[in-house]
Design a protein around this motif. Structure first.
Motif, PDB file in Angstrom:
ATOM      1  N   ALA A  94       0.832  -1.206   0.000  1.00  0.00           N
ATOM      2  CA  ALA A  94       0.000   0.000   0.000  1.00  0.00           C
ATOM      3  C   ALA A  94       0.868   1.258   0.000  1.00  0.00           C
ATOM      4  CB  ALA A  94      -0.930  -0.009   1.212  1.00  0.00           C
ATOM      5  N   VAL A  95       1.958   1.225   0.763  1.00  0.00           N
ATOM      6  CA  VAL A  95       2.882   2.370   0.789  1.00  0.00           C
ATOM      7  C   VAL A  95       3.476   2.588  -0.600  1.00  0.00           C
ATOM      8  CG1 VAL A  95       5.086   3.192   1.701  1.00  0.00           C
ATOM      9  CG2 VAL A  95       3.416   2.121   3.237  1.00  0.00           C
ATOM     10  N   GLU A  96       3.910   1.509  -1.234  1.00  0.00           N
ATOM     11  CA  GLU A  96       4.540   1.618  -2.547  1.00  0.00           C
ATOM     12  C   GLU A  96       3.556   2.082  -3.621  1.00  0.00           C
ATOM     13  OE1 GLU A  96       7.171  -1.203  -5.564  1.00  0.00           O
ATOM     14  OE2 GLU A  96       7.068  -1.675  -3.417  1.00  0.00           O
ATOM     15  N   LEU A  97       2.282   1.711  -3.477  1.00  0.00           N
ATOM     16  CA  LEU A  97       1.284   2.036  -4.487  1.00  0.00           C
ATOM     17  C   LEU A  97       0.664   3.418  -4.313  1.00  0.00           C
ATOM     18  CD1 LEU A  97      -0.586  -1.388  -4.680  1.00  0.00           C
ATOM     19  CD2 LEU A  97       0.913  -0.412  -6.427  1.00  0.00           C
ATOM     20  N   LYS A  98       0.961   4.094  -3.234  1.00  0.00           N
ATOM     21  CA  LYS A  98       0.338   5.394  -2.961  1.00  0.00           C
ATOM     22  C   LYS A  98       0.565   6.354  -4.131  1.00  0.00           C
ATOM     23  CE  LYS A  98      -0.138   8.947   0.582  1.00  0.00           C
ATOM     24  NZ  LYS A  98       0.332   9.433   1.916  1.00  0.00           N
ATOM     25  N   GLY A  99      -0.532   6.954  -4.591  1.00  0.00           N
ATOM     26  CA  GLY A  99      -0.455   7.918  -5.675  1.00  0.00           C
ATOM     27  C   GLY A  99      -0.532   7.318  -7.066  1.00  0.00           C
ATOM     28  N   THR A 100      -0.647   5.991  -7.164  1.00  0.00           N
ATOM     29  CA  THR A 100      -0.680   5.339  -8.479  1.00  0.00           C
ATOM     30  C   THR A 100      -2.097   5.113  -8.993  1.00  0.00           C
ATOM     31  OG1 THR A 100      -0.730   3.090  -7.571  1.00  0.00           O
ATOM     32  CG2 THR A 100       1.451   4.096  -7.907  1.00  0.00           C
ATOM     33  N   GLY A 101      -3.091   5.263  -8.108  1.00  0.00           N
ATOM     34  CA  GLY A 101      -4.460   4.914  -8.472  1.00  0.00           C
ATOM     35  C   GLY A 101      -4.802   3.478  -8.136  1.00  0.00           C
ATOM     36  N   VAL A 102      -3.834   2.740  -7.584  1.00  0.00           N
ATOM     37  CA  VAL A 102      -4.027   1.338  -7.201  1.00  0.00           C
ATOM     38  C   VAL A 102      -3.928   1.238  -5.681  1.00  0.00           C
ATOM     39  CG1 VAL A 102      -3.225  -1.037  -7.507  1.00  0.00           C
ATOM     40  CG2 VAL A 102      -2.986   0.614  -9.377  1.00  0.00           C
ATOM     41  N   THR A 103      -4.783   0.439  -5.080  1.00  0.00           N
ATOM     42  CA  THR A 103      -4.790   0.289  -3.627  1.00  0.00           C
ATOM     43  C   THR A 103      -4.527  -1.154  -3.223  1.00  0.00           C
ATOM     44  OG1 THR A 103      -7.187  -0.121  -3.547  1.00  0.00           O
ATOM     45  CG2 THR A 103      -6.442   2.183  -3.368  1.00  0.00           C
ATOM     46  N   ALA A 104      -4.104  -1.322  -1.972  1.00  0.00           N
ATOM     47  CA  ALA A 104      -3.905  -2.656  -1.392  1.00  0.00           C
ATOM     48  C   ALA A 104      -4.585  -2.697  -0.031  1.00  0.00           C
ATOM     49  CB  ALA A 104      -2.423  -2.971  -1.252  1.00  0.00           C
ATOM     50  N   THR A 105      -5.373  -3.728   0.188  1.00  0.00           N
ATOM     51  CA  THR A 105      -6.131  -3.900   1.430  1.00  0.00           C
ATOM     52  C   THR A 105      -5.925  -5.317   1.935  1.00  0.00           C
ATOM     53  OG1 THR A 105      -7.849  -2.333   0.732  1.00  0.00           O
ATOM     54  CG2 THR A 105      -8.454  -3.911   2.457  1.00  0.00           C
ATOM     55  N   VAL A 106      -5.796  -5.468   3.248  1.00  0.00           N
ATOM     56  CA  VAL A 106      -5.788  -6.803   3.845  1.00  0.00           C
ATOM     57  C   VAL A 106      -6.970  -6.901   4.796  1.00  0.00           C
ATOM     58  CG1 VAL A 106      -4.166  -6.087   5.688  1.00  0.00           C
ATOM     59  CG2 VAL A 106      -4.471  -8.518   5.162  1.00  0.00           C
ATOM     60  N   VAL A 107      -7.809  -7.912   4.623  1.00  0.00           N
ATOM     61  CA  VAL A 107      -8.914  -8.128   5.531  1.00  0.00           C
ATOM     62  C   VAL A 107      -8.487  -9.160   6.560  1.00  0.00           C
ATOM     63  CG1 VAL A 107     -10.009  -9.845   3.993  1.00  0.00           C
ATOM     64  CG2 VAL A 107     -11.359  -8.716   5.778  1.00  0.00           C
ATOM     65  N   CYS A 108      -8.738  -8.845   7.827  1.00  0.00           N
ATOM     66  CA  CYS A 108      -8.279  -9.700   8.938  1.00  0.00           C
ATOM     67  C   CYS A 108      -9.464 -10.129   9.795  1.00  0.00           C
ATOM     68  CB  CYS A 108      -7.264  -8.945   9.786  1.00  0.00           C
ATOM     69  SG  CYS A 108      -5.789  -8.434   8.896  1.00  0.00           S
ATOM     70  N   PRO A 109     -10.211 -11.132   9.338  1.00  0.00           N
ATOM     71  CA  PRO A 109     -11.350 -11.603  10.132  1.00  0.00           C
ATOM     72  C   PRO A 109     -10.896 -12.514  11.262  1.00  0.00           C
ATOM     73  CG  PRO A 109     -11.164 -12.893   8.134  1.00  0.00           C
ATOM     74  CD  PRO A 109     -10.077 -11.851   8.064  1.00  0.00           C
ATOM     75  N   GLY A 110     -11.824 -12.761  12.168  1.00  0.00           N
ATOM     76  CA  GLY A 110     -11.613 -13.783  13.175  1.00  0.00           C
ATOM     77  C   GLY A 110     -12.279 -15.074  12.732  1.00  0.00           C
ATOM     78  N   PHE A 111     -12.799 -15.855  13.690  1.00  0.00           N
ATOM     79  CA  PHE A 111     -13.471 -17.105  13.351  1.00  0.00           C
ATOM     80  C   PHE A 111     -14.670 -16.812  12.437  1.00  0.00           C
ATOM     81  CE2 PHE A 111     -12.179 -18.060  17.929  1.00  0.00           C
ATOM     82  CZ  PHE A 111     -10.969 -18.613  17.549  1.00  0.00           C
ATOM     83  N   THR A 112     -14.717 -17.470  11.302  1.00  0.00           N
ATOM     84  CA  THR A 112     -15.778 -17.225  10.328  1.00  0.00           C
ATOM     85  C   THR A 112     -16.411 -18.550   9.925  1.00  0.00           C
ATOM     86  OG1 THR A 112     -14.533 -15.315   9.493  1.00  0.00           O
ATOM     87  CG2 THR A 112     -16.339 -16.131   8.131  1.00  0.00           C
ATOM     88  N   ARG A 113     -17.713 -18.571   9.835  1.00  0.00           N
ATOM     89  CA  ARG A 113     -18.436 -19.806   9.504  1.00  0.00           C
ATOM     90  C   ARG A 113     -18.294 -20.120   8.011  1.00  0.00           C
ATOM     91  NH1 ARG A 113     -21.322 -20.887  14.058  1.00  0.00           N
ATOM     92  NH2 ARG A 113     -21.965 -19.101  15.319  1.00  0.00           N
ATOM     93  N   THR A 114     -17.355 -20.990   7.688  1.00  0.00           N
ATOM     94  CA  THR A 114     -17.141 -21.468   6.316  1.00  0.00           C
ATOM     95  C   THR A 114     -16.738 -22.939   6.397  1.00  0.00           C
ATOM     96  OG1 THR A 114     -14.759 -20.992   6.244  1.00  0.00           O
ATOM     97  CG2 THR A 114     -16.247 -19.176   5.655  1.00  0.00           C
ATOM     98  N   GLU A 115     -16.332 -23.491   5.257  1.00  0.00           N
ATOM     99  CA  GLU A 115     -15.842 -24.870   5.224  1.00  0.00           C
ATOM    100  C   GLU A 115     -14.388 -24.986   5.674  1.00  0.00           C
ATOM    101  OE1 GLU A 115     -16.414 -26.581   1.326  1.00  0.00           O
ATOM    102  OE2 GLU A 115     -18.249 -25.430   1.013  1.00  0.00           O
ATOM    103  N   PHE A 116     -13.754 -23.860   5.977  1.00  0.00           N
ATOM    104  CA  PHE A 116     -12.317 -23.842   6.243  1.00  0.00           C
ATOM    105  C   PHE A 116     -11.908 -24.826   7.332  1.00  0.00           C
ATOM    106  CE2 PHE A 116      -8.712 -22.189   8.682  1.00  0.00           C
ATOM    107  CZ  PHE A 116      -7.760 -22.001   7.705  1.00  0.00           C
ATOM    108  N   HIS A 117     -12.579 -24.773   8.475  1.00  0.00           N
ATOM    109  CA  HIS A 117     -12.183 -25.613   9.609  1.00  0.00           C
ATOM    110  C   HIS A 117     -12.473 -27.087   9.344  1.00  0.00           C
ATOM    111  CE1 HIS A 117     -12.734 -21.549  11.304  1.00  0.00           C
ATOM    112  NE2 HIS A 117     -11.672 -21.872  12.002  1.00  0.00           N
ATOM    113  N   GLU A 118     -13.609 -27.352   8.691  1.00  0.00           N
ATOM    114  CA  GLU A 118     -13.949 -28.742   8.371  1.00  0.00           C
ATOM    115  C   GLU A 118     -12.930 -29.342   7.413  1.00  0.00           C
ATOM    116  OE1 GLU A 118     -17.610 -31.271   6.305  1.00  0.00           O
ATOM    117  OE2 GLU A 118     -17.873 -29.157   6.817  1.00  0.00           O
TER     118      GLU A 118
END
Length: 265
Positions: free
Chosen positions: A163-187
């Motif tokens: 995100a720091v490197e992309l600043k001003g380019t029109g491109v963004t970087a995001t990281v989503v950091c969820p906790g326990f989420t109901r999906t097939e992941f754990h199974e």
């Protein structure tokens, strides 16, 4: 509305990303190993949302397959405006006496692949002057519970640096950091969740909606739900010795649950 490429699109958060992006009128490129499942999903998305869904079957622990996906991100035809690096897995093992080959596959999937695909996407997006990269991290990246925590810590810091490197380019970087989420992941990872607190669970729909909203706003670190925002703030402020002690406590609970499951079988 543009094209979004989603890795791990056949299940879990990736499946939810595919549906929400399609219903928001984005064309999608669906990436996962199971071509049959992806093809079925593509048909459902096209019928329900009237968008174009492209199937790209790939094993993202295989370098040649990863390069095929990277080549799609560099393509000028139907350019990808949003990359969602979502593919991941859970390892239900200790590191010291665990299967090293499994650890290497997890490292490739959750560290090497997001790096390679982000490099391909960022280069193409910067040249066009617009685009976004969304990496799926985890609150686990703030604690110390095995190599999964290490992988997700890398994803978070990598995304911040990008995100720091992309600043001003029109491109963004995001990281989503969820906790326990109901999906097939754990199974799928054969992870016993009986000792996980009921209050800690999030719905995949809410996690994905929050992540995409933060991408639109250019937020760098997206943490769905107030309770995980508070937990993340606490973990960042806490002494690392306390964080490690919490990781040891969680490991002890997991081992106790595993022993109980083995005894009952």
């Amino acid at each position: 509305m543009g094209t979004a490429l989603v890795t791990g699109a056949s299940a879990g958060l990736g499946l939810e990303f595919a549906w929400q992006l399609a219903t928001a009128r984005h064309d999608v490129v669906l990436v996962a190993r199971d071509e049959q499942r992806l093809t079925r999903l593509a048909g459902q998305l096209e019928a329900a949302a009237g968008i174009h869904a492209e199937v790209l079957a790939a094993d993202l622990t295989d370098t040649s397959d990863v390069e095929r996906v990277a080549a799609r991100l560099r393509a000028d035809e139907r350019p990808v405006g949003l990359l969602v690096n979502n593919a991941g897995l859970g390892l239900n093992q200790r590191f010291v006496d665990g299967d090293l080959a499994a650890e290497e596959r997890a490292l490739d999937l959750m560290v090497r692949t997001p790096m390679v695909l982000s490099h391909a996407a960022a280069g193409a997006m910067v040249a066009r002057g617009r685009g976004a990269i969304l990496n799926v991290g985890s609150v686990a990246g703030l604690i110390a519970t095995g190599t999964y925590s290490a992988h997700k810590a890398w994803v978070r810091v990598f995304t911040e640096a990008l995100a720091v490197e992309l600043k001003g380019t029109g491109v963004t970087a995001t990281v989503v950091c969820p906790g326990f989420t109901r999906t097939e992941f754990h199974e799928r990872g054969r992870i016993d969740t009986r000792h996980y607190p009921e209050l800690g669970w999030l719905d995949a729909e809410d996690v994905v909606a929050a992540a995409l909203a933060d991408v639109r706003r250019g937020v760098v670190i997206s943490t769905p739900s107030l309770r995980y925002k508070a937990a993340s703030a606490l973990l960042r402020l806490a002494p690392r010795s306390a964080v490690r002690a919490y990781g040891g406590y969680r490991r002890a609970l997991k081992d106790e649950a595993d022993e109980g499951r083995t005894g009952a079988s």
